[in-house]
Design an enzyme around this catalytic site. Structure first.
Site, PDB file in Angstrom:
ATOM      1  N   ALA A   1       9.323  12.870  14.166  1.00  0.00           N
ATOM      2  CA  ALA A   1       8.663  12.481  12.910  1.00  0.00           C
ATOM      3  C   ALA A   1       8.101  13.670  12.119  1.00  0.00           C
ATOM      4  O   ALA A   1       7.426  13.457  11.108  1.00  0.00           O
ATOM      5  CB  ALA A   1       7.575  11.430  13.124  1.00  0.00           C
ATOM      6  N   ALA A   2       8.432  14.892  12.532  1.00  0.00           N
ATOM      7  CA  ALA A   2       7.967  16.049  11.734  1.00  0.00           C
ATOM      8  C   ALA A   2       8.582  16.005  10.334  1.00  0.00           C
ATOM      9  O   ALA A   2       7.902  16.277   9.330  1.00  0.00           O
ATOM     10  CB  ALA A   2       8.343  17.355  12.432  1.00  0.00           C
ATOM     11  N   GLY A   3       9.859  15.640  10.270  1.00  0.00           N
ATOM     12  CA  GLY A   3      10.517  15.524   8.962  1.00  0.00           C
ATOM     13  C   GLY A   3       9.894  14.409   8.132  1.00  0.00           C
ATOM     14  O   GLY A   3       9.760  14.528   6.906  1.00  0.00           O
ATOM     15  N   ASP A   4       9.510  13.324   8.791  1.00  0.00           N
ATOM     16  CA  ASP A   4       8.870  12.213   8.064  1.00  0.00           C
ATOM     17  C   ASP A   4       7.500  12.648   7.542  1.00  0.00           C
ATOM     18  O   ASP A   4       7.110  12.293   6.421  1.00  0.00           O
ATOM     19  CB  ASP A   4       8.715  10.999   8.987  1.00  0.00           C
ATOM     20  CG  ASP A   4      10.066  10.520   9.515  1.00  0.00           C
ATOM     21  OD1 ASP A   4      11.055  10.636   8.775  1.00  0.00           O
ATOM     22  OD2 ASP A   4      10.113  10.066  10.667  1.00  0.00           O
TER      23      ASP A   4
HETATM   24  O1  RIB Z   1      12.176  10.593  12.370  1.00  0.00           O
HETATM   25  C1  RIB Z   1      11.723  10.070  13.597  1.00  0.00           C
HETATM   26  C2  RIB Z   1      12.205   8.663  13.759  1.00  0.00           C
HETATM   27  O2  RIB Z   1      13.608   8.662  13.879  1.00  0.00           O
HETATM   28  C3  RIB Z   1      11.714   7.971  14.992  1.00  0.00           C
HETATM   29  O3  RIB Z   1      10.472   7.334  14.822  1.00  0.00           O
HETATM   30  C4  RIB Z   1      12.848   7.018  15.323  1.00  0.00           C
HETATM   31  O4  RIB Z   1      12.522   5.680  15.164  1.00  0.00           O
HETATM   32  C5  RIB Z   1      13.990   7.428  14.403  1.00  0.00           C
HETATM   33  O5  RIB Z   1      14.107   6.569  13.337  1.00  0.00           O
END
Ligand code: RIB
Length: 320
Positions: A251-254
């Site tokens: 989730a670093a990109g998120d």
């Molecule tokens: O970017 C991380 C996410 O990628 C995770 O939470 C997983 O669910 C996938 O969608």
């Protein structure tokens, strides 16, 4: 008036195994911890926005099962509006099987479930709400047709679009790029899109320029610990990453995309918004899990107070 930031994308329950190292193909290894963690790139980006204190709306689908209910509850707890999340009684909630090693590296397999059923009805639910100046964040864990339709709707309604082309794929339609204001691939995704390996700053800049030529206005190639390469019409620069102890990069990109959208919505310049997003992502890699790793504004400020954020380095443009 404050812009609302919409995330149109996936919600997954992450099935996370912590292991000493990543397994080889065909190998069984012993892990030391297992957790169910709310995730999904779409939901993570919505949570990242809400934790930073900006208005966040999630639009997407879960299944009619317990995982779906937990994911909606996690969004609500973070302050995300979930009225746009539909519980689909005919599909299971999406899941991601994730292995994280001691160095924080990961393998992720996503089974889309209800995310794979997102269609025009969901696009309409989103489009009805979009107002001029709002931001729309998307990823590629829902069908491409829905992403294209939503980007078209956003353009028609005067909203700006951030597209994280993850997971990596090679077949983005040419018509999508001109609808994208900010395209944010990581180096694998950038390489898949342009058809050559992105291995360093110079290939990342070439990829960013190539993707701009297809019509994306600003391209940011995320290079993990090497920072991010940014190319816009006005400037190209390298924003180095913050040096922080890495625990888990899921989730670093998120976190980066959520931070970027909040910075842009608050009127920061492009380099300032990228710096802010870099700090949000840096905090996230110091914590375990997807949504649990996403920081509040004060946690980002604490991280900035204890770790230095290197200045952006201007780059000479290699193309138009
Ligand atoms: O970017 C991380 C996410 O990628 C995770 O939470 C997983 O669910 C996938 O969608």
């Amino acid at each position: 008036m404050t812009a609302t930031l919409y995330s149109f994308g996936s919600l997954n329950m992450d099935l996370v195994c912590q292991t000493p190292r990543l397994p080889q193909p065909g190998e069984t290894i012993l892990g030391h911890q297992f957790q169910l963690v709310p995730g999904g790139k779409g939901a993570n980006q919505a949570v990242a926005i809400a934790r930073l204190g900006a208005p966040a709306v999630m639009v997407g689908r879960v299944g009619g099962d317990g995982f779906g209910q937990s994911l909606i509850a996690s969004l609500q707890q973070a302050g995300v509006s979930t009225a746009g999340v539909m519980a689909d009684p005919h599909s299971p909630t999406g899941i991601a099987s994730i292995v994280v090693d001691r160095a924080g590296s990961n393998h992720i397999v996503v089974v889309p479930g209800a995310n794979g059923q997102v269609d025009e009805a969901d696009v309409q639910r989103l489009a009805r709400q979009l107002q001029p100046g709002d931001g729309l964040l998307m990823q590629l864990e829902i069908p491409l047709a829905a992403v294209l339709a939503a980007a078209t709707a956003a353009r028609g309604r005067g909203a700006w679009v951030v597209l994280d082309p993850a997971p990596a794929r090679t077949d983005l339609p040419d018509s999508l790029y001109p609808l994208v204001d900010y395209l944010t691939p990581n180096q694998v995704e950038a390489g898949q899109l342009v058809g050559f390996a992105v291995t360093d700053q110079s290939t990342a800049l070439a990829a960013a320029q190539g993707l701009r030529q297809r019509g994306a206005k600003v391209v940011m190639v995320k290079l993990g610990a090497q920072g991010v390469i940014v190319a816009s019409e006005a400037e190209c620069f390298h924003q180095p990453a913050m040096a922080v102890p890495v625990v888990d990069t899921v989730a670093a990109g998120d976190a980066f995309n959520g931070g970027l959208a909040v910075g842009l919505a608050e009127g920061l310049s492009l380099p300032e918004a990228v710096q802010w997003a870099t700090a949000v992502a840096a905090y996230s890699v110091t914590q375990c899990g997807a949504q649990p790793s996403l920081p509040t504004r004060s946690q980002v400020h604490s991280c900035l107070a204890t770790h230095s954020l290197p200045p952006a380095i201007p780059l000479a443009s290699t193309g138009s």
